[in-house]
Scaffold this motif. Structure first.
Motif, short mmCIF file in Angstrom:
data_model
loop_
_atom_site.label_atom_id
_atom_site.label_comp_id
_atom_site.label_asym_id
_atom_site.label_seq_id
_atom_site.Cartn_x
_atom_site.Cartn_y
_atom_site.Cartn_z
N LYS A 1 -7.05 -31.35 -2.03
CA LYS A 1 -7.13 -29.96 -2.46
C LYS A 1 -5.75 -29.30 -2.42
N ALA A 2 -5.03 -29.55 -1.32
CA ALA A 2 -3.69 -28.97 -1.18
C ALA A 2 -2.75 -29.52 -2.25
N LEU A 3 -2.86 -30.82 -2.53
CA LEU A 3 -1.99 -31.43 -3.54
C LEU A 3 -2.27 -30.86 -4.93
N GLN A 4 -3.52 -30.59 -5.20
CA GLN A 4 -3.91 -30.08 -6.51
C GLN A 4 -3.52 -28.62 -6.70
N MET A 5 -3.34 -27.89 -5.62
CA MET A 5 -3.03 -26.47 -5.72
C MET A 5 -1.62 -26.21 -6.25
N GLY A 6 -0.72 -27.17 -6.02
CA GLY A 6 0.63 -26.99 -6.54
C GLY A 6 1.34 -25.78 -5.95
N ILE A 7 1.49 -25.75 -4.63
CA ILE A 7 2.10 -24.62 -3.93
C ILE A 7 3.54 -24.42 -4.41
N PRO A 8 3.87 -23.28 -5.02
CA PRO A 8 5.21 -23.10 -5.61
C PRO A 8 6.30 -22.79 -4.60
N THR A 9 5.95 -22.09 -3.50
CA THR A 9 6.93 -21.76 -2.47
C THR A 9 6.29 -21.95 -1.10
N ILE A 10 7.13 -22.18 -0.12
CA ILE A 10 6.64 -22.39 1.24
C ILE A 10 7.48 -21.53 2.18
N THR A 11 6.86 -21.02 3.22
CA THR A 11 7.55 -20.11 4.13
C THR A 11 8.17 -20.87 5.30
N ILE A 12 9.44 -20.57 5.57
CA ILE A 12 10.16 -21.08 6.74
C ILE A 12 10.31 -19.93 7.72
N ASP A 13 9.90 -20.12 8.95
CA ASP A 13 9.90 -19.03 9.92
C ASP A 13 10.15 -19.63 11.31
N PHE A 14 11.37 -19.44 11.80
CA PHE A 14 11.77 -20.01 13.08
C PHE A 14 12.45 -18.96 13.95
N THR A 15 12.39 -19.16 15.24
CA THR A 15 13.26 -18.44 16.15
C THR A 15 14.23 -19.44 16.77
N ILE A 16 15.52 -19.09 16.72
CA ILE A 16 16.56 -19.88 17.37
C ILE A 16 16.84 -19.22 18.72
N ILE A 17 16.64 -19.98 19.79
CA ILE A 17 16.85 -19.47 21.15
C ILE A 17 18.07 -20.18 21.74
N THR A 18 19.00 -19.42 22.24
CA THR A 18 20.18 -20.02 22.88
C THR A 18 20.30 -19.52 24.31
N GLY A 19 20.85 -20.38 25.15
CA GLY A 19 21.09 -20.02 26.54
C GLY A 19 22.27 -20.80 27.08
N VAL A 20 22.85 -20.31 28.13
CA VAL A 20 24.01 -20.94 28.76
C VAL A 20 23.61 -21.44 30.14
N LYS A 21 24.06 -22.63 30.47
CA LYS A 21 23.71 -23.22 31.76
C LYS A 21 24.15 -22.32 32.90
N THR B 1 4.07 -32.96 8.48
CA THR B 1 3.76 -31.91 9.44
C THR B 1 2.48 -32.18 10.23
N PRO B 2 2.52 -31.98 11.55
CA PRO B 2 1.32 -32.16 12.36
C PRO B 2 0.18 -31.22 11.97
N LEU B 3 0.50 -30.16 11.22
CA LEU B 3 -0.55 -29.25 10.77
C LEU B 3 -1.66 -29.98 10.02
N THR B 4 -1.29 -31.06 9.34
CA THR B 4 -2.25 -31.74 8.46
C THR B 4 -2.82 -33.01 9.08
N TRP B 5 -2.33 -33.41 10.24
CA TRP B 5 -2.80 -34.65 10.83
C TRP B 5 -4.26 -34.49 11.24
N GLY B 6 -5.05 -35.42 10.86
CA GLY B 6 -6.47 -35.35 11.15
C GLY B 6 -7.28 -34.64 10.09
N ALA B 7 -6.61 -34.11 9.07
CA ALA B 7 -7.33 -33.43 8.00
C ALA B 7 -8.05 -34.45 7.13
N LYS C 1 -9.44 -32.43 1.87
CA LYS C 1 -8.61 -31.25 2.11
C LYS C 1 -7.16 -31.53 1.69
N VAL C 2 -6.67 -32.72 1.97
CA VAL C 2 -5.32 -33.09 1.54
C VAL C 2 -5.24 -33.07 0.02
#
Length: 292
Positions: free
Chosen positions: A262-282, A249-255, A259-260
């Protein structure tokens, strides 16, 4: 005789060679000897050993390397994006015969998964400027068309695609409207504020992130019948997925390394997925070029 991956991909290209146009002179192309695309002005593009074709004449250096695409594949194969992909598939289920372009396909996992879940006669075309991603896609997912290509100069004929996918990638709406058939479907997946918020909390702390311009408005500038669907869920994160998720993920690039770690040691049990799907017709008459 067992066909090689190159032969399988070459056959799909030859069957659908009418979609191609030369990125240099814009003329039609033909397949020669099952191993190269050649245009009327004799510009020639060889298929790689894995059966992709490089149609980006100018060399491009990207920040996406093989290790990043391997990390992405590990995460994607875990079912991480399944909820998002299921929503995208539902928007496309009415298409029984379709040519589908994934613009910014990366390593091809999203497109391959979507194709496997569609029941109609569908042909997939994946393009990306990152050669490493297209190399991985052609090797891992034979049976589609894979090409290194530039969104600013897509090497395809006008009005050849039934659907264009644009998942977590930049958009070139002028090219998308040119490439879509009349009434063709555009599908864009954009991350929302909750996406990977557990990583954002670590890597951004109290710093706000710059918000992009409204993607729904941008789509509405160029397409009709615009609809949106918000997809939000939590995904159980196995311990072995955290490192590749951080890498991809680009969120971590340059970290910093601290800090990396620290994140690995935290052992994150769940992660959130949050998207919007946008559709349109030509629409019948497309607007001006708008690149994001």
């Amino acid at each position: 005789m067992t066909l090689s991956k190159k032969m399988i991909n070459a056959q799909v290209m030859e069957t659908n060679v009418d979609v191609f146009r030369c990125p240099i002179c814009l003329s039609e192309m033909v397949m020669m000897d099952g191993s190269r695309l050649v245009c009327a002005d004799n510009h020639s593009f060889d298929l790689s050993k894995n059966g992709y074709v490089n149609l980006a004449p100018q060399a491009h250096v990207t920040k996406y390397d093989q290790a990043l695409f391997e990390a992405r594949k590990t995460v994607m194969n875990s079912g991480f994006f399944d909820g998002v992909l299921e929503s995208i598939v539902k928007t496309m289920e009415a298409q029984e015969h379709a040519v589908i372009l994934d613009a910014g396909c990366g390593g091809g996992t999203h497109l391959s998964t979507i194709l496997s879940r569609l029941t109609g006669d569908v042909t997939g075309v994946g393009i990306d400027l990152a050669k490493e991603g297209i190399t991985a896609a052609a090797k891992e997912y034979p049976g589609a068309i894979w090409s290194v290509a530039d969104l600013a100069n897509c090497p395809f004929q006008t009005e050849k695609f039934d659907t264009i996918l644009n998942i977590l990638s930049p958009a070139n709406y002028a090219e998308f409207t040119r490439l879509l058939k009349p009434g063709g479907l555009f599908v864009k997946a954009v991350p929302e504020s909750g996406y990977l918020k557990e990583l954002r909390d670590i890597f951004y702390e109290d710093k706000g992130q710059k918000e992009d311009a409204d993607p729904v408005a941008r789509v509405a500038d160029h397409f009709d019948e615009v609809n949106t669907e918000r997809i939000t869920y939590t995904f159980p994160l196995a311990a072995e997925l955290l490192a590749p998720l951080i890498q991809m993920t680009p969120l971590t690039w340059g970290a910093s390394a601290d800090k990396v770690e620290k994140a690995l040691q935290m052992g994150i049990p769940t992660i959130t997925i949050d998207f919007t799907i946008i559709t349109g017709v030509k629409r019948e008459e497309s607007g001006l070029c708008l690149v994001e």
